[in-house]
Motif scaffolding. Structure first.
Motif, mmCIF file in Angstrom:
data_model
loop_
_atom_site.group_PDB
_atom_site.id
_atom_site.type_symbol
_atom_site.label_atom_id
_atom_site.label_comp_id
_atom_site.label_asym_id
_atom_site.label_seq_id
_atom_site.Cartn_x
_atom_site.Cartn_y
_atom_site.Cartn_z
ATOM 1 N N TYR A 223 78.847 69.356 84.670
ATOM 2 C CA TYR A 223 77.910 70.004 85.592
ATOM 3 C C TYR A 223 78.680 70.971 86.486
ATOM 4 O O TYR A 223 79.731 70.633 87.039
ATOM 5 C CB TYR A 223 77.197 68.947 86.429
ATOM 6 C CG TYR A 223 76.018 69.457 87.217
ATOM 7 C CD1 TYR A 223 74.954 70.093 86.591
ATOM 8 C CD2 TYR A 223 75.967 69.286 88.597
ATOM 9 C CE1 TYR A 223 73.859 70.544 87.320
ATOM 10 C CE2 TYR A 223 74.878 69.726 89.333
ATOM 11 C CZ TYR A 223 73.828 70.365 88.685
ATOM 12 O OH TYR A 223 72.750 70.817 89.401
ATOM 13 N N VAL A 224 78.193 72.188 86.626
ATOM 14 C CA VAL A 224 78.968 73.256 87.257
ATOM 15 C C VAL A 224 79.320 72.948 88.706
ATOM 16 O O VAL A 224 80.393 73.340 89.190
ATOM 17 C CB VAL A 224 78.224 74.604 87.131
ATOM 18 C CG1 VAL A 224 76.971 74.637 88.011
ATOM 19 C CG2 VAL A 224 79.155 75.777 87.446
ATOM 20 N N THR A 260 67.605 65.773 74.224
ATOM 21 C CA THR A 260 67.498 65.292 75.607
ATOM 22 C C THR A 260 66.782 66.320 76.472
ATOM 23 O O THR A 260 65.902 65.972 77.281
ATOM 24 C CB THR A 260 68.891 64.997 76.185
ATOM 25 O OG1 THR A 260 69.531 64.007 75.384
ATOM 26 C CG2 THR A 260 68.795 64.499 77.614
ATOM 27 N N LEU A 261 67.129 67.590 76.301
ATOM 28 C CA LEU A 261 66.445 68.652 77.050
ATOM 29 C C LEU A 261 64.956 68.683 76.736
ATOM 30 O O LEU A 261 64.120 68.827 77.640
ATOM 31 C CB LEU A 261 67.069 70.015 76.709
ATOM 32 C CG LEU A 261 68.310 70.432 77.485
ATOM 33 C CD1 LEU A 261 68.907 71.690 76.869
ATOM 34 C CD2 LEU A 261 67.991 70.663 78.954
ATOM 35 N N CYS A 262 64.624 68.532 75.464
ATOM 36 C CA CYS A 262 63.211 68.540 75.070
ATOM 37 C C CYS A 262 62.459 67.387 75.715
ATOM 38 O O CYS A 262 61.313 67.558 76.184
ATOM 39 C CB CYS A 262 63.088 68.472 73.549
ATOM 40 S SG CYS A 262 63.606 69.974 72.694
ATOM 41 N N ALA A 263 63.079 66.219 75.768
ATOM 42 C CA ALA A 263 62.423 65.064 76.381
ATOM 43 C C ALA A 263 62.194 65.282 77.879
ATOM 44 O O ALA A 263 61.147 64.908 78.426
ATOM 45 C CB ALA A 263 63.257 63.807 76.145
ATOM 46 N N ILE A 264 63.174 65.903 78.539
ATOM 47 C CA ILE A 264 63.029 66.204 79.970
ATOM 48 C C ILE A 264 61.904 67.206 80.191
ATOM 49 O O ILE A 264 61.063 67.046 81.087
ATOM 50 C CB ILE A 264 64.361 66.737 80.534
ATOM 51 C CG1 ILE A 264 65.434 65.646 80.513
ATOM 52 C CG2 ILE A 264 64.172 67.261 81.966
ATOM 53 C CD1 ILE A 264 66.839 66.143 80.806
ATOM 54 N N LEU A 265 61.854 68.234 79.357
ATOM 55 C CA LEU A 265 60.783 69.228 79.467
ATOM 56 C C LEU A 265 59.419 68.621 79.145
ATOM 57 O O LEU A 265 58.412 68.975 79.769
ATOM 58 C CB LEU A 265 61.076 70.410 78.541
ATOM 59 C CG LEU A 265 62.143 71.386 79.036
ATOM 60 C CD1 LEU A 265 62.649 72.255 77.878
ATOM 61 C CD2 LEU A 265 61.601 72.262 80.162
ATOM 62 N N VAL A 312 75.344 63.422 82.199
ATOM 63 C CA VAL A 312 74.723 64.581 81.569
ATOM 64 C C VAL A 312 73.203 64.504 81.667
ATOM 65 O O VAL A 312 72.530 65.536 81.832
ATOM 66 C CB VAL A 312 75.202 64.746 80.110
ATOM 67 C CG1 VAL A 312 74.628 63.670 79.210
ATOM 68 C CG2 VAL A 312 74.865 66.133 79.568
ATOM 69 N N GLU A 313 72.637 63.305 81.603
ATOM 70 C CA GLU A 313 71.183 63.181 81.740
ATOM 71 C C GLU A 313 70.731 63.596 83.136
ATOM 72 O O GLU A 313 69.723 64.299 83.284
ATOM 73 C CB GLU A 313 70.752 61.737 81.447
ATOM 74 C CG GLU A 313 70.829 61.347 79.979
ATOM 75 C CD GLU A 313 72.233 61.038 79.508
ATOM 76 O OE1 GLU A 313 72.452 61.008 78.272
ATOM 77 O OE2 GLU A 313 73.127 60.832 80.361
ATOM 78 N N GLN A 314 71.461 63.173 84.166
ATOM 79 C CA GLN A 314 71.130 63.587 85.534
ATOM 80 C C GLN A 314 71.289 65.091 85.704
ATOM 81 O O GLN A 314 70.434 65.771 86.291
ATOM 82 C CB GLN A 314 72.027 62.848 86.528
ATOM 83 C CG GLN A 314 71.788 61.364 86.619
ATOM 84 C CD GLN A 314 72.887 60.649 87.394
ATOM 85 O OE1 GLN A 314 74.043 61.090 87.430
ATOM 86 N NE2 GLN A 314 72.533 59.538 88.027
#
Length: 347
Positions: A223-224, A260-265, A312-314
């Motif tokens: 995370y940046v 994971t991104l798709c699930a969050i969206l 990464v999930e957070q």
């Protein structure tokens, strides 16, 4: 500290600038404002009394000499670089020019100022690099600070060369340097040509979600904001002449990451029907695509007490929230050259 941050209008550089200004450091943001730079990235600190912006190119020696003379920094944090692997495949010359010649020019300007100022003991030249200089891993193992260099793309080769220059200027001229090599960054203000913003924005637009090859390529995701915190830790407390690997301790395959991104969206901006994962499309792989990167962060953890703060999930949830809340920022960048196109296919 009084810091010069090169590339401070870019993705990682702007995160460093924002954190450093908030922490009370005096920050000079040096950026040539090329295609991936955006001053909106630092708008929240633009009016701070401890912030200055200078538009200049690191390849311009006269401008770099003026910069050092005017600001007499305690440290320079060198993040300015061409960084997109696909663009380096299509046009390697720009990467050689900026990442190698630009770093050389900056090193010489820093050395001249440092010598002229009486070699101040506290000065640091902090060079920020990538784990891609180490090449590709198999299913096991991690990159350490002594892993042999084995770059596979024009981008990573140019960064490897710049790392070698920085080390050589320390060994030959005594310039006090520290180096860091990071894993894949993601988060707010990520320019919309990289994997995570591409997936988020394509999903919202109802477009295909392109994954290179079979999606099995593995990266360690950082995370940046965590990375910026690590960089400020190293520039203040890192040992001169030493390098530190900075990782997120979050290995995921590209396919796992996209799912994971798709699930969050799906949760935060649900479609009328189905899942965003239905839009996943596998495309021809990138030439020379490295199979796996993984960072061993033992040195920075044991010597400097630093560890990443988010999983990464957070971090992905925070990133999706940011893109959903900042549509004007990414809309304004989508007309820039190359954004939304498949690059890196000329090979």
């Amino acid at each position: 500290m009084k810091l010069i941050v090169t590339g401070g209008a870019g993705f990682i550089g702007s995160a460093v600038v924002r954190q450093a200004v908030r922490a009370g450091h005096e920050v000079v943001n040096l950026d040539a404002l090329t295609y991936a730079a955006c001053l909106d990235n630092v708008a929240e600190v633009a009016d701070a009394p401890n912030y200055t912006f200078v538009e200049a190119d690191i390849r311009d020696r006269a401008a770099m000499d003026r910069l050092f003379a005017a600001h007499a920094p305690d440290a320079i944090m060198h993040l300015a670089a061409e960084s997109h692997v696909d663009r380096s495949i299509d046009g390697p010359g720009t990467f050689i020019d900026t990442n190698i010649t630009g770093t050389y020019t900056l090193l010489e300007a820093a050395r001249a100022w440092w010598v002229g100022a009486g070699r101040p003991e506290g000065f640091r030249f902090h060079h920020i690099s990538t784990d891609e200089v180490f090449g590709s891993l198999g299913q096991t193992g991690q990159f350490t600070e002594v892993t042999p260099y084995d770059p596979r793309s024009p981008y990573s080769a140019s960064k490897a060369a710049s790392d070698h220059l920085v080390r050589a200027w320390h060994e030959t001229y005594g310039l006090p340097v520290v180096l860091t090599n990071c894993s894949n960054n993601y988060g707010p203000y990520h320019f919309p040509e990289k994997l995570i913003p591409v997936i988020i924005l394509n999903a919202l637009a109802g477009k295909a979600l392109p994954i290179y090859g079979d999606g099995s390529n593995i990266r360690d995701w950082l995370y940046v904001e965590d990375h910026a915190d690590a960089l400020l830790t190293v520039v203040q407390r890192g040992q001169v002449g030493r390098s530190y690997n900075i990782g997120g301790e979050n290995e995921r395959s590209n396919l796992e990451l996209v799912k994971t991104l798709c699930a969050i969206l799906d949760e935060k901006r649900p479609k009328a029907s189905g899942s965003y994962a239905d839009q996943i499309t596998f495309v021809t792989d990138r030439p020379g695509h490295d199979a796996r990167y993984a960072i061993d962060p033992t040195r920075i953890r044991e010597e400097l007490g630093w560890r990443p703060s988010v999983t990464v999930e957070q971090g992905l949830a925070l990133t999706v929230d940011w893109y959903l809340a900042n549509e004007p920022w990414w809309r304004a960048l989508q007309d820039r050259k190359g954004v939304g196109e498949r690059l890196g296919v000329k090979a």
